[in-house]
Design a protein around this motif. Structure first.
Motif, mmCIF file in Angstrom:
data_model
loop_
_atom_site.group_PDB
_atom_site.id
_atom_site.type_symbol
_atom_site.label_atom_id
_atom_site.label_comp_id
_atom_site.label_asym_id
_atom_site.label_seq_id
_atom_site.Cartn_x
_atom_site.Cartn_y
_atom_site.Cartn_z
ATOM 1 N N TYR A 193 0.848 -1.203 0.000
ATOM 2 C CA TYR A 193 0.000 0.000 0.000
ATOM 3 C C TYR A 193 0.877 1.244 0.000
ATOM 4 C CZ TYR A 193 -4.528 -2.106 0.306
ATOM 5 O OH TYR A 193 -5.671 -2.798 -0.021
ATOM 6 N N ASP A 200 -7.392 1.825 -0.111
ATOM 7 C CA ASP A 200 -7.734 1.063 -1.310
ATOM 8 C C ASP A 200 -8.694 1.893 -2.161
ATOM 9 O OD1 ASP A 200 -9.229 -0.716 -3.097
ATOM 10 O OD2 ASP A 200 -8.119 -2.309 -2.111
ATOM 11 N N ASP A 203 -12.076 0.176 -3.284
ATOM 12 C CA ASP A 203 -13.011 0.000 -2.165
ATOM 13 C C ASP A 203 -13.606 1.326 -1.723
ATOM 14 O OD1 ASP A 203 -12.738 -2.719 -2.106
ATOM 15 O OD2 ASP A 203 -11.301 -2.756 -0.450
ATOM 16 N N ARG A 204 -12.807 2.374 -1.715
ATOM 17 C CA ARG A 204 -13.326 3.672 -1.258
ATOM 18 C C ARG A 204 -14.268 4.287 -2.298
ATOM 19 N NH1 ARG A 204 -9.509 7.700 1.585
ATOM 20 N NH2 ARG A 204 -11.548 8.417 2.262
ATOM 21 N N THR A 208 -16.957 -0.928 -1.162
ATOM 22 C CA THR A 208 -16.814 -2.375 -0.918
ATOM 23 C C THR A 208 -15.822 -2.585 0.207
ATOM 24 O OG1 THR A 208 -15.203 -2.372 -2.717
ATOM 25 C CG2 THR A 208 -17.422 -3.125 -3.233
ATOM 26 N N LYS A 209 -15.624 -3.794 0.600
ATOM 27 C CA LYS A 209 -14.611 -4.204 1.589
ATOM 28 C C LYS A 209 -15.220 -5.275 2.437
ATOM 29 C CE LYS A 209 -10.462 -3.578 3.436
ATOM 30 N NZ LYS A 209 -9.410 -4.000 2.587
#
Ligand code: PRP
Ligand code: URA
Length: 209
Positions: A193, A200, A203-204, A208-209
């Motif tokens: 990262y 992410d 995801d942001r 999602t996540k």
């Protein structure tokens, strides 16, 4: 070697701060990424050629300029790259859009291509590969190799945040490709990262996540 352009415009830097902030929710994150993509499109299109055009203003005939019609292709890397497409299309609405689907294996950090669909005339277009994150550089590197294999000749890479590790990979593998970033960050952590980064991006953007 390809140049790295960090787009230090105050509006880009201001908005990037809120993109990075972990308290920024999905809706606002998406809106900010869209706005920064539009501002970056403004900077990345500075080299577009112009041609003369004669028009009549209400007062007199005047020699002015319009875009010479250079063909552009936007190539978002799925999925997070999609978050930057609409912002860019606001400024360059005639651009064609091709898609490269890649995901990064969380263990090996190696990219896997699962989809590719490109405009038929990529050989004649100036392509801008778009992805919010340039981390190890594996995804952008693979996407650019895929485009070159299919005949692409002029490619630039546009990301929100880059790590020095990813920049080095692109400069070594693709010395003909200039890189445009809103920020060049410090380094990668042990999970690949970007730090400080923004987490992410996919995801942001999509909650999602
Ligand atoms: C993220 C990001 C880049 C890639 C960057 O995508 O959007 O494509 O990682 O990492 P790299 O430079 O080390 O290859 P991810 O694989 O998480 O997929 P997503 O966009 O579908 O979330
Ligand atoms: N992909 C992301 O979405 N974020 C990172 O920091 C690195 C890869």
């Amino acid at each position: 070697m390809g140049k790295v352009h960090v787009l230090n415009h105050p509006l880009i830097q201001h908005k990037l701060t809120y993109i990075r902030d972990k308290h920024t929710g999905t809706k606002e994150f998406r809106e900010l990424v869209d706005e920064v993509a539009m501002l970056m499109a403004f900077e990345i299109t500075r080299n577009l050629p112009l041609q003369e055009k004669t028009i009549e203003t209400p007062v007199m005939e005047s020699q002015t300029q319009v875009l010479a019609g250079k063909k552009i292709g936007l190539i978002p890397i799925l999925r997070a790259g999609l978050g930057m497409v609409d912002g860019m299309l606001k400024l360059i609405p005639a651009a064609r859009v091709g898609h490269v689907g890649l995901y990064r294996d969380p263990e090996t950090l190696k990219p896997h291509e699962y989809y590719i669909k490109l405009p038929s005339d990529i050989k004649e277009r100036e392509l801008i590969v778009i992805d919010p994150m340039l981390a190890t550089g594996g995804s952008a590197n693979d996407a650019i190799h895929s485009l070159k294999k299919r005949g692409a000749k002029q490619i630039r890479l546009m990301c929100l945040v880059g790590a020095p590790e990813g920049v080095e990979v692109i400069q070594n593998e693709h010395p003909d490709v200039d890189i445009f970033l809103a920020a060049l960050d410090e380094k990668l952590d042990e999970h690949g990262y970007i730090i400080p980064g923004l987490g992410d991006a996919g995801d942001r953007l999509y909650g999602t996540k």
